[in-house]
Every structure is written in C-alpha cells, then in structure tokens.
Design a protein around this motif. Structure first.
Motif, PDB file in Angstrom:
ATOM      1  N   LEU A 114      18.321  -1.210   7.304  1.00 12.01           N
ATOM      2  CA  LEU A 114      18.372   0.181   6.845  1.00 12.01           C
ATOM      3  C   LEU A 114      19.611   0.325   5.964  1.00 12.01           C
ATOM      4  O   LEU A 114      20.737   0.208   6.443  1.00 12.01           O
ATOM      5  N   LEU A 115      19.417   0.591   4.680  1.00 13.36           N
ATOM      6  CA  LEU A 115      20.532   0.651   3.731  1.00 13.36           C
ATOM      7  C   LEU A 115      20.626   2.036   3.098  1.00 13.36           C
ATOM      8  O   LEU A 115      19.619   2.614   2.673  1.00 13.36           O
ATOM      9  N   ASN A 116      21.859   2.546   3.051  1.00 12.75           N
ATOM     10  CA  ASN A 116      22.161   3.828   2.399  1.00 12.75           C
ATOM     11  C   ASN A 116      21.277   4.960   2.912  1.00 12.75           C
ATOM     12  O   ASN A 116      21.315   5.276   4.086  1.00 12.75           O
ATOM     13  N   ARG A 117      20.447   5.559   2.051  1.00 10.83           N
ATOM     14  CA  ARG A 117      19.680   6.748   2.451  1.00 10.83           C
ATOM     15  C   ARG A 117      18.723   6.481   3.595  1.00 10.83           C
ATOM     16  O   ARG A 117      18.304   7.412   4.287  1.00 10.83           O
ATOM     17  N   ASP A 118      18.345   5.207   3.776  1.00 11.43           N
ATOM     18  CA  ASP A 118      17.438   4.873   4.883  1.00 11.43           C
ATOM     19  C   ASP A 118      18.169   4.847   6.231  1.00 11.43           C
ATOM     20  O   ASP A 118      17.529   4.789   7.278  1.00 11.43           O
ATOM     21  N   PHE A 119      19.502   4.868   6.181  1.00  8.02           N
ATOM     22  CA  PHE A 119      20.323   4.789   7.398  1.00  8.02           C
ATOM     23  C   PHE A 119      20.757   6.202   7.792  1.00  8.02           C
ATOM     24  O   PHE A 119      21.690   6.764   7.234  1.00  8.02           O
ATOM     25  N   THR A 120      20.020   6.780   8.735  1.00  5.23           N
ATOM     26  CA  THR A 120      20.362   8.108   9.263  1.00  5.23           C
ATOM     27  C   THR A 120      20.268   8.062  10.784  1.00  5.23           C
ATOM     28  O   THR A 120      19.753   7.102  11.352  1.00  5.23           O
ATOM     29  N   ALA A 121      20.751   9.113  11.414  1.00  2.00           N
ATOM     30  CA  ALA A 121      20.648   9.185  12.875  1.00  2.00           C
ATOM     31  C   ALA A 121      19.184   9.133  13.308  1.00  2.00           C
ATOM     32  O   ALA A 121      18.829   8.475  14.300  1.00  2.00           O
ATOM     33  N   LYS A 122      18.314   9.803  12.542  1.00  2.67           N
ATOM     34  CA  LYS A 122      16.896   9.832  12.916  1.00  2.67           C
ATOM     35  C   LYS A 122      16.235   8.469  12.782  1.00  2.67           C
ATOM     36  O   LYS A 122      15.445   8.057  13.634  1.00  2.67           O
TER      37      LYS A 122
END
Length: 892
Positions: free
Chosen positions: A723-731
């Motif tokens: 998961l890189l940048n925008r793909d890396f979220t708490a959800k």
C-alpha cells in the motif's frame, strides 16, 4: 499530573482538597422524615470520614425522595453520594451517579453521554438551577480525574456561567484552576528538549510560565471572591503556592541539566544566559510565593475544624517541608491532629500522624518518627477493614521501611517494604483504571518503594527461611517450583520486584493497565536456552547488574559507581550522539549538506570510550559465563536513562557488541510470548509514504526510497500486500488486516515520545494514526500480528521516557515484537537495511533478533569497506549510521 513533588497526599487528599465539600451540605430537605433522616445521617457519616456509609445513606435518601416524587432533593442526594465516591477514588462510579442525578438513563459515562448532556444543558445556559450547577461542578472534577481534560474544562465553564453571583463561584474557579494546571503540566511535560532549551536561551520568563497562566488567573479569582466560604478560597491559595514551588524546581532541574551539557563544550555564553534566566525566574517566583504564604498563614488559623481544614493544613505543611521551612511545620500538623481527633475522623487522623512521622524523619528523630508512623499504619489498616484505604496504607508501610532501614533494622525494613510493594501491586489495576489525573505522580511516588525493596534484597544476608518468613508473595504472580539456593532466592525476589516496576511504568505511561502480564513468573529457561537476560539497576550508591541464564542460578555483580556518575556518562553519550541543541553532536554534524569529516572523526573518538565504559559495566563482568554457556542472544531489561542507549553499539575496545551477539530489549519478561515466527507462512502488509506530505500544518519530507523498500519486501515474500501513498490509509490497513498478515511494515514518518498521544505515524492521505488507534487496528480478533516494523519513525530527542513509547507500541499494539529506530536514518540506507533484514528473516531456523543482527552486520561491513569519508578508514563505523535499530519484545 497535579503534583510532581507534592505527591504523598495522593488520591484521598487530592479528592478532599479539590472537591466540593462545602457545596454538598444542602440543608433544604423534604418534610418526609425518612429521607431527611437518611440524608442527615449520610452527612454525619461523611463528616467523620465514614465514606462508604455516607454513600449508602445518600443512595437510600435518593431512592426515598424518588418514591415521593421529589426530583430536586433526589438529585442533591445523588450529588452528595458522588462526592463520597470521589473521595474513595471510585471515579467511574461517581461519574455514573452524577449522570443519574441529571436523569440520564442507563448511565455509562461514555464520552457520547457526556457530550449529549453538555449540549442539552448548554442550550439552557442562564436558566440552570443551583443544584444543576453544583452537579456540573462535581462532574467537571470527575472528568479531570479521568483524564478527560477538555470535557472537564467545558463542563466547569458551563457551571461557572450558571452561578455568577453565588458563593459557589469560588469553588468552581478553584476546579477550573486545577484542570488548567493539569493541562499546563501536559504542555510542559511534552515540550521537546530543544523547545525547553530555546526558552532558557532566550531567557523568556513569559514562555516559561505560559502553560500555567490560566491556572494562576483562576486561582487568583477564586481567592478574591469576598462572599465565598473560606475553604475554597484558601485551597486556591494553597494550590497556587504549590504550583509556584513546583515550577521553580522544574526549571532549576531543566536549566542545570543544560548547564552541565554546555560545560562539556565550554559554551560560556550559553551557560551565563542560563544562569541569568534561572536567577530572574527564581526572583519572580519567590516574590509571588512569599506574598501567598503571608496570606495563607493567617487564613488557615481562622478555619473552623473540618476535614477540609485538616487537609489544608497538611497540604501547607507538605509545601513548607518541600520549601525548606521545616521549623514552621510541627504546629500546623499538631493542630490538624487535634482537630481530627475532635471530629473523630480516622482517615484525617492517619494522614496527620503519618505526616508528623515524616516531619520527624526529616529531622532525624527516628524513634519518634517510627512510633507515629506505626500509629498511622494501625489506623489505616483499621480503615481498610471497613473499606478501601490501600492508598493510605502503602504510604505508611513504605515510610516505616525507610525508618527501620535508617535504624539498621534491615529485616524489619524488608518486611515493611514488601508489605508496601504488595499493597501497590494490588492497587495497580484499580488506581490506573480509575484515576488518570494523578497517574504520573503516583508512579514517581511509588517508584522508590520498588527500588528500595530491590536494594534491600540485593544487599541482604538473610537466609531463605528468614526471607520466606518476611515476604508474603503477591497472589497475582504464581511462583514456579524450583530448587534454589540462597542467592537464587534473594536475587529472584529482587528480579521480580524490578519486573513489576517495569510493568507499573508501562501502565502509568498509558494511564491504564494495558499490559497483560503472564500469571507465572517467567524463567529464561522456558523461552530461549541460547539467550541471557541482563538487568542493570541503578541505585544512588552503586550499579548492580543481574544476569539470568537458562538452567543457571541468577548472578549479580556490583559496580561501585554512584548514580550521578552513571547519569553524567549517559548524558555525555546523548550529547555527543543525538542532542539537537549541541553543535558537535553526531546528529547535527550529519544533518548538514556537507558534513565535516574531521568533526565526525573527533565525535566518534569521543563516543567510543563512553560506549566502552558502558560495556565494562554491563557486559565485561559476565564475558566468561556468556562464552562458556554459548550465549548468542542478549536481552536487556532497561530503566531510566539507559533506555535511550543504542545497546548494539557498546564497544569492547575492538568490536561492537552486535559483532558478537544479537541484541533485543524487553520491557519485562512477563510480557513475552515466546512463540516463534512461522517462516513458511510469512506474508507482509507493507505500507508506506514516499511523497512530501502536510499534516496539521507541518510538512514531512518525501521518502523517495520507500517504493524500493516496499518492492523488496514483495519480492522476498510474494504473498505480501503493498500500500503506497494514497492507498495507505487507516481504512485500507484495517481492511487488509482481516486477511491475516503476521508481519506489518510501515515505512512512514512517525514519532515515539513520553506523550502517549504524541506517538503517531503518518498515513498517505495526510492523516496521523495515534498509538491507540494503531493498537485498535492491529488487534483484529484472531489475527495476531507477530512483528510490527516501523521504518522511518524516530524517538523524541532528549526524552528519557520516549523509549517507553516504543516499548509500549510493542505491548499496546498486540504485536509480539516491534522493530524501530531510536533516531532518524536516511531512507536510502533504511531501504538497504530493511531489504537485508527481510532476506535474513526468510532463512529457516533463524530468530528475529538474528535477522536484525545480520542486517546490522551487513551495514557495518559495507561501511568498513566503503567509509563515507577517507578520514574514517581506520576507525570502527560510526554508530549513528547503523546502531539506531532496536527490536523490542519477542526476539524469537
């Protein structure tokens, strides 16, 4: 965190001093004789200190008023009951009782319920009744004690706006001052090292006092309301006085610490500015404190006997002791004792007797001090029969231990300290769950109990039978059966005490008992036969180190070096390695775009003897045993300033420690789950941020090598998810964790500090995840995370308790171990290091600690072959490049 140095008054005294004792005598009772009688009996019980009886009677009165439909007086009875519960330290119950008084159905004191109550009553602002205002006042106090400071502030402000002309206004202002004081402590204690340094260097008295300015204002307003009862007015003056003294000591300590550092580098201008700063601050605070003292003394003398008056006198006496005015204390305490006996208030009497004992202890009158302390202890134990007086009992048990030790009765001292230790262990979960307001003070107050008991045990020459006759085991820890000789027994007991201290410190750090300890005293035999556990314990007069080897009796060595010398050595190491306020620290030399090789060489030549000194303390005495037992892994249980030492860089004169052993840190063996990572099933949830990102106005630099780092992990373990940048979220993290990843790798900016709420990582959507939020994410039911890797995070500089954030991350997150760094490392070398780490982790039969060691050795060898500067060619590679990585928790 109300007191740093005024700690012994603890929960009950804090409750009495900060509570609303005068607010709760509400004389307008119903004509119905039964509820009126119950309410009066409740007040009588409360007045003599029988708090449990008072709570029950007020509850009965509330029920009786409810039956006859008298809602107003029912609310008053419940508010009174809540005050009794607060005085007992039962804050969740007190909170629920207050919500009942406001007619909240099924009260659970959740933030949602509190928020809803606030919204409802805020809409009625200006038309609230006096009873509602008093209830809000009490609720604001409870919320402060539960650590909900912003809510406490809101609720108290609403209470204040509802009683503009009432005598109650002074008491509400006092409570607002107390809440602001705790908020001030939070701000101050969370200042980074360089922020404090800058205030000292600029000599800014305004900034130094800024966290407490609002608390000062409220205390002054509370004391100046002419129509107010005398108790809240004098309590405001007492708290104001204490705060001035506390701030004075804190700034002296901080300034002296920097003067010592600057003296190493002959920074004469900085030293002079620091001396000028503390001199000007002392002058201002001394003047303010003297003015207050001159007001307090006559005001105290006019108070009618009451429990609040007694505690006010004890409070002032404690302040005078701390302010070296010991000659003024005895008349205050003698008067308080006489009043307690007149009122037949046993709790007030035990406190007063105990503090008289403390006074005589300070004066060296040990016989009289012992007699008074024993009387206080007997009374406290009698109170314990009818209720819960453990927070009083342990005070006098430990004070008795101190007195007996000073009189060379070591056997009696061990018995007394053991009793205090067991009382504290039983309080561990209760106090942490109930009262976040005095957490830090509680730890600072009780830490000497652990250390004194360990000290006595380590120096004891008593037989096993004698020790067994003195020591009542703590029932929460089951002891494994083993055939032990005398040193094993003595050392094992000392080790258990130190382990318990580690657990208490973690509990305190998170302000709840988050660390589930094993219910058996864990032995190294049951974890790893090739590992040795090393416990360094710093005492005022010496350093003791305990060594635990599989299948062997515990061993100890004593190094005759005092605590000041140890701290000076560790501070020197920090100054040259990672102190951002020192120009010649490795961090500052290497953070420039064009580092000076000569400066770096001189820095290394200064650091190596210090690393060697620490090696000589912790490792060299045990070299023969480590070699003969074929030890491969060294596990350290560290406390205090040792926690910020990069242990892998300890130096024997030729090699670093990591060149001989793998190294791991554990907060306590009792927290270790020794299960090995299943290599066949490894898949990694690898998330990271490579772009520059802004979070709450602060910019975090781009980590351009993070994509390479994540790609390497994917190549090593193809079943991994990236998961890189925008793909890396708490959800997205939460969603992926449902698929069971035993390893979670987060390559992003983050921080560990002594502020649990300031432990965070940055996600690709510009948000931050706190340690508590990350813990919730990782604790997916049935999906245990074996290893949490935090790449690019760092620990707060100059923050001795910051490593607790790192250790706590390992414990709190549910991960069995955590890999992170003590200081920031360039993302290019981090990517290379992490690639090596995962390649090693993949090898069958290896341990996590071995994978870390081999990755560090690879970095070391690379630096030896290709030093960053020719000037460093014949020197060991600088630890700043390779030594910050630490593994905390399960090293298997």
């Amino acid at each position: 965190m109300i007191y740093k140095k005024y700690r012994r008054l603890l929960i009950f005294i804090l409750s009495a001093l900060f509570g609303l004792l005068s607010s709760f005598t509400i004389p307008a009772w119903s004509n119905s004789p039964n509820p009126q009688s119950l309410a009066r009996e409740g007040q009588q019980s409360y007045n003599i200190g029988d708090l449990e009886a008072a709570a029950k009677l007020w509850q009965a009165a509330a029920e009786a008023y409810q039956k006859i439909g008298d809602r107003e007086r029912m609310s008053k009875s419940l508010i009174n009951k809540s005050q009794a519960l607060q005085d007992l330290g039962l804050y969740p119950k007190a909170c629920k009782t207050l919500l009942e008084a406001f007619d909240i159905k099924n009260p659970d004191c959740s933030q949602t319920q509190i928020e809803q109550l606030y919204k409802t009553l805020a809409q009625q602002r200006g038309s609230l009744t006096l009873t509602q205002a008093i209830g809000l006042h009490s609720l604001g106090d409870v919320l402060r004690r539960q650590g909900l400071l912003a809510k406490s502030q809101e609720i108290l402000q609403l209470s204040l706006s509802s009683i503009p002309e009432s005598p109650q206004k002074s008491a509400v202002l006092l409570s607002l001052g107390n809440t602001e004081r705790v908020l001030g402590n939070q701000i101050r204690d969370r200042w980074d090292y360089d922020v404090v340094t800058e205030i000292i260097d600029r000599q800014s008295l305004t900034d130094a006092l800024a966290p407490y300015q609002q608390a000062f204002n409220y205390y002054i307003q509370a004391a100046n309301i002419a129509s107010a009862p005398p108790i809240p007015k004098i309590q405001a003056q007492l708290n104001h006085f204490q705060l001035l003294l506390e701030m004075q000591r804190w700034w002296r300590d901080q300034t002296n610490r920097r003067i010592v550092s600057w003296s190493r580098f002959s920074e004469s201008q900085l030293i002079q500015r620091a001396k000028d700063f503390v001199s000007r601050l002392d002058l201002q605070l001394n003047q303010d404190a003297l003015t207050l003292q001159n007001q307090i003394t006559p005001n105290l003398a006019t108070l009618a006997p009451s429990r609040a008056a007694i505690y006010a006198q004890i409070n002032f006496a404690e302040s005078l002791i701390q302010n070296a005015q010991i000659n003024k204390v005895e008349p205050l305490l003698e008067n308080a004792l006489q009043q307690a006996r007149i009122l037949q208030d046993k709790r007030a009497e035990t406190y007063t007797l105990g503090y008289l004992g403390k006074l005589y202890l300070k004066q060296g009158q040990f016989s009289q001090a012992t007699k008074l302390t024993q009387q206080a202890l007997i009374l406290a134990q009698e109170e314990n029969i009818n209720g819960d007086a453990r927070e009083i009992t342990y005070l006098w048990q430990s004070q008795l231990g101190t007195l007996l030790r000073k009189q060379a009765d070591f056997k009696g001292a061990i018995a007394a300290y053991t009793a205090a230790f067991n009382t504290l262990q039983s309080l561990r979960s209760d106090l942490n769950a109930n009262n976040q307001d005095v957490q830090f003070d509680f730890l600072q107050e009780v830490k000497p109990v652990y250390l004194e008991l360990a000290d006595l045990l380590l120096q004891s020459n008593l037989s096993d039978d004698e020790l067994n006759s003195l020591i009542v085991p703590n029932p929460s820890i089951k002891q494994e059966k083993s055939n032990t000789n005398k040193p094993q027994k003595r050392l094992e007991l000392a080790r258990q005490v130190i382990e318990s201290l580690q657990l208490a410190e973690l509990d305190n750090f998170f302000q709840d008992p988050c660390s589930e300890a094993a219910n058996v005293a864990v032995q190294i035999d049951s974890i790893d036969s090739t590992a040795a556990v090393i416990y360094p314990i710093v005492f005022p007069d010496r350093l003791e180190v305990i060594l635990s080897l599989s299948g062997k009796s515990l061993q100890e060595i004593v190094i005759p070096i005092n605590e000041q010398e140890i701290n000076d050595t560790l501070d020197r190491l920090y100054d040259y390695l990672d102190n951002v306020t020192i120009n010649d620290s490795a961090r500052n030399i290497l953070s420039t775009s064009n580092p000076n090789p000569r400066e770096l060489k001189e820095n290394l030549q200064t650091l190596l003897p210090t690393f060697e000194q620490i090696y000589n303390w912790l490792i060299r005495p045990f070299e023969t045993q480590l070699n003969s037992n074929q030890i491969k892994n060294l596990v350290f249980v560290l406390n205090g300033r040792l926690q910020r030492v990069p242990i892998a860089a300890l130096y024997d004169g030729q090699n670093y420690l990591i060149e001989k052993y793998s190294v791991a840190l554990v907060p306590s063996l009792q927290l270790i789950n020794p299960q090995r990572l299943e290599k066949q099933q490894i898949k990694v949830l690898a998330a990271g941020v490579s772009e520059q990102i802004q979070v709450q106005g602060e910019f975090f630099a781009a980590l351009v090598n993070v994509p390479k780092e994540l790609d390497q992990i994917k190549q090593t373990f193809p079943a991994s998810e990236k998961l890189l940048n925008r793909d890396f979220t708490a959800k997205t993290i939460q969603k992926q964790l449902k698929l069971n990843f035993p390893v979670v790798h987060l390559a992003t900016h983050g921080l560990f500090s002594s502020n649990p709420q300031k432990n965070f990582i940055i996600t690709g959507d510009g948000q931050s995840i706190s340690i508590n939020e990350l813990s919730t994410l990782l604790k997916e039911p049935g999906k245990a995370v074996e290893l949490l890797v935090l790449s690019a995070c760092e620990t707060a500089t100059g923050d001795e308790r910051a490593v607790l954030g790192l250790a706590g991350m390992a414990v709190r997150s549910g991960a069995r171990s955590t890999l992170a760094s003590l200081w920031p490392v360039g993302d290019a070398s981090t990517a290379k290091f992490m690639g090596e780490f995962y390649q090693n982790l993949k090898k069958p039969g290896g341990k996590q600690a071995d994978a870390l060691r081999n990755a560090q050795l690879s970095l070391l060898e690379s630096l030896k072959l290709n030093p960053p500067f020719p000037e460093l060619k014949n020197l060991p590679p600088h630890p700043y490049y390779w030594a910050p990585y630490v593994l905390v928790g399960n090293w298997q």
